[in-house]
Design a protein around this motif. Structure first.
Motif, short mmCIF file in Angstrom:
data_model
loop_
_atom_site.label_atom_id
_atom_site.label_comp_id
_atom_site.label_asym_id
_atom_site.label_seq_id
_atom_site.Cartn_x
_atom_site.Cartn_y
_atom_site.Cartn_z
N PHE A 15 83.34 -81.55 54.79
CA PHE A 15 84.44 -81.41 53.86
C PHE A 15 85.43 -80.36 54.34
O PHE A 15 85.08 -79.44 55.10
CB PHE A 15 83.91 -81.04 52.47
CG PHE A 15 83.16 -82.15 51.80
CD1 PHE A 15 83.85 -83.16 51.11
CD2 PHE A 15 81.78 -82.23 51.87
CE1 PHE A 15 83.16 -84.19 50.49
CE2 PHE A 15 81.08 -83.26 51.26
CZ PHE A 15 81.78 -84.24 50.58
N SER A 16 86.67 -80.50 53.91
CA SER A 16 87.73 -79.61 54.39
C SER A 16 87.42 -78.14 54.11
O SER A 16 87.77 -77.26 54.92
CB SER A 16 89.07 -80.00 53.75
OG SER A 16 88.98 -79.98 52.33
N GLY A 17 86.75 -77.87 52.99
CA GLY A 17 86.42 -76.49 52.66
C GLY A 17 85.41 -75.84 53.58
O GLY A 17 85.26 -74.61 53.57
N ALA A 18 84.71 -76.63 54.38
CA ALA A 18 83.72 -76.09 55.31
C ALA A 18 84.35 -75.65 56.63
O ALA A 18 83.69 -75.00 57.44
CB ALA A 18 82.64 -77.13 55.59
N ILE A 19 85.62 -75.97 56.83
CA ILE A 19 86.27 -75.69 58.11
C ILE A 19 86.92 -74.31 58.08
O ILE A 19 87.75 -74.00 57.22
CB ILE A 19 87.34 -76.76 58.42
CG1 ILE A 19 86.67 -78.13 58.57
CG2 ILE A 19 88.12 -76.39 59.67
CD1 ILE A 19 87.64 -79.27 58.77
N LYS A 20 86.54 -73.47 59.05
CA LYS A 20 87.12 -72.13 59.19
C LYS A 20 88.39 -72.18 60.03
O LYS A 20 89.39 -71.55 59.70
CB LYS A 20 86.10 -71.18 59.84
CG LYS A 20 86.63 -69.77 60.08
CD LYS A 20 85.57 -68.87 60.68
CE LYS A 20 86.13 -67.48 61.00
NZ LYS A 20 86.61 -66.79 59.79
N TYR B 14 80.02 -84.64 67.68
CA TYR B 14 81.35 -85.23 67.78
C TYR B 14 81.65 -85.92 66.45
O TYR B 14 80.76 -86.49 65.81
CB TYR B 14 81.41 -86.29 68.89
CG TYR B 14 81.25 -85.76 70.29
CD1 TYR B 14 82.26 -84.98 70.87
CD2 TYR B 14 80.11 -86.04 71.04
CE1 TYR B 14 82.12 -84.50 72.17
CE2 TYR B 14 79.97 -85.57 72.33
CZ TYR B 14 80.97 -84.80 72.90
OH TYR B 14 80.83 -84.33 74.18
N GLY B 15 82.91 -85.90 66.07
CA GLY B 15 83.32 -86.59 64.86
C GLY B 15 84.74 -87.09 64.98
O GLY B 15 85.38 -86.94 66.03
N VAL B 16 85.24 -87.66 63.90
CA VAL B 16 86.63 -88.11 63.85
C VAL B 16 87.32 -87.41 62.70
O VAL B 16 86.76 -87.25 61.62
CB VAL B 16 86.73 -89.65 63.71
CG1 VAL B 16 86.43 -90.32 65.04
CG2 VAL B 16 85.81 -90.20 62.63
N TYR B 17 88.55 -86.99 62.96
CA TYR B 17 89.28 -86.12 62.04
C TYR B 17 90.13 -86.91 61.06
O TYR B 17 90.69 -87.96 61.40
CB TYR B 17 90.18 -85.19 62.87
CG TYR B 17 90.98 -84.21 62.04
CD1 TYR B 17 90.38 -83.13 61.41
CD2 TYR B 17 92.36 -84.38 61.89
CE1 TYR B 17 91.12 -82.23 60.65
CE2 TYR B 17 93.12 -83.49 61.13
CZ TYR B 17 92.48 -82.42 60.51
OH TYR B 17 93.21 -81.54 59.76
N SER B 18 90.24 -86.39 59.83
CA SER B 18 91.14 -86.94 58.83
C SER B 18 91.75 -85.80 58.04
O SER B 18 91.08 -85.18 57.20
CB SER B 18 90.39 -87.88 57.88
OG SER B 18 91.26 -88.36 56.88
N GLY B 19 93.01 -85.51 58.32
CA GLY B 19 93.67 -84.36 57.70
C GLY B 19 94.12 -84.58 56.28
O GLY B 19 94.51 -83.63 55.59
#
Length: 394
Positions: free
Chosen positions: A22-27, A51-56
């Protein structure tokens, strides 16, 4: 490659192979990834996780795909995932069943993709920007493996807005499907509409539950609510139900159900198709003093998220209360929820409340779930969305 650094203490789920970040987990984000681009995910100590795929644009900012650092997310990786998913379903396809789910998103390590096989056609839905980028490879691999007459895309989903994607409907490969595609499930013939029908055209997730419920209907009066194209109705008619009343609010669903009854040469005098709002019709039946021996309640998703669970629980309770009031002692209610936010224990409690309000004593005699072509990854329990109960009125 762009790097995603997670907050301290926010990396536990990723280490445990859960596919959502989730976006809140990203520093911190090193680089400027675009929607659908492959990224590397690290913890605060700069240790590689996946590895993952990003969704802003989505709350789920990264969908994790691969936890081995030496396996890169390239064309061969995507094609291999498609091959694995298809291979695991081949035993389900035979003379009495030519429809199943081929790819079930996160469960098959391809988040954002649904693919269903309907006889000689395949219907796909793309939810995520990452899959949109590699769609050509996926379609080509499905065509190579299964050699369908056509692959039709039904990507008209609200979830695409959160991926910055517009709706896409049309032929991805081969022929345009005819207005009605002939399929077989449990030895019963169906004519389904891939282009305009609900979801991808047919609900193959209820295949086993239709057959299980049909074991209880011989010589019984059956009410099938939210009948759509007639899955429970057709199985009940074949199993020897004395009568079946099928109810759905959709004119297309009722038209399709009638066609399916005729295709199977079932006695048209033993069933009635009613186009109506189900709650309104249940209320009407109660006022008229009607009773049934077996009732099926298979409503649409009432709880699309956990925030909607309280409201959905009230809707499920009221629906099941009305159904239970139409059953006498010994009557059976096959009731379902396709809301992933509602677990089976909560659903049992809701049905118990419905029974109390209806003045009925009940027993749970069977639990229903989704079939094996809708698998649930141990690391992603959210994939378990379909649950049901067979309830007996004492």
């Amino acid at each position: 490659m762009n790097k995603i650094i997670l907050h301290k203490g926010k990396d536990k789920a990723a280490w445990q192979l859960h596919p959502w970040v989730f976006s809140g987990a990203i520093k911190h984000i090193q680089g400027s990834p675009t929607n659908g681009e492959v990224v590397e995910v690290f913890n605060i100590d700069n240790e590689f996780i996946a590895y993952g795929v990003y969704s802003g644009l989505s709350r789920v900012a990264v969908r994790l795909l691969e936890w081995h650092p030496d396996k890169h997310i390239d064309e061969s990786w995507w094609r291999d995932r498609v091959r694995r998913a298809v291979a695991q379903r081949k035993h389900l396809l035979n003379e009495s069943n030519d429809t199943c789910r081929l790819i079930f998103a996160e469960a098959d390590f391809i988040p954002g993709l649904i693919a269903d096989k309907y006889a000689d056609f395949i219907s796909i839905q793309v939810h995520a920007a990452a899959v949109e980028r590699v769609k050509e490879w996926i379609v080509d691999e499905l065509a190579t493996l299964l050699k369908p007459r056509g692959i039709y895309e039904r990507s008209d989903l609200k979830s695409r807005e959160h991926e910055g994607l517009q709706d896409t409907n049309g032929v991805a490969y081969g022929e345009v499907p005819p207005e009605f595609v002939d399929v077989i499930e449990n030895g019963i013939q169906y004519q389904i509409n891939i282009v305009e029908g609900q979801k991808s055209g047919f609900y193959c997730d209820q295949r086993e539950n239709r057959a299980l419920t049909a074991q209880y209907v011989k010589g019984k009066r059956v009410l099938d609510c939210f009948s759509y194209s007639g899955g429970f109705t057709l199985n009940a008619l074949r199993a020897g139900a004395a009568s079946v009343v099928a109810v759905d609010s959709s004119a297309l669903a009722i038209e399709t159900l009638k066609r399916n009854v005729e295709v199977n040469s079932f006695d048209t005098n033993t069933y009635k198709a009613v186009q109506s709002d189900v709650n309104k019709y249940l209320r009407q039946l109660g006022e008229e003093g009607e009773k049934f021996d077996v009732i099926v309640l298979d409503p649409p998703k009432y709880a699309p998220s956990r925030s909607a669970l309280d409201k959905a629980s009230r809707a499920y309770k009221d629906l099941n209360r009305r159904g239970l009031m139409l059953l006498e002692s010994g009557g059976l209610l096959a009731t379902f929820s396709c809301s992933g936010a509602m677990d089976i224990e909560t659903f049992k409690q809701v049905i118990a409340w419905a029974a109390l309000d209806a003045g009925k004593e009940i027993q749970y005699i069977r639990q229903f779930t989704q079939p094996e072509d809708h698998p649930v990854r141990a690391s992603f329990p959210e994939g378990e969305y379909l649950k049901g109960l067979l309830v007996r009125v004492v």
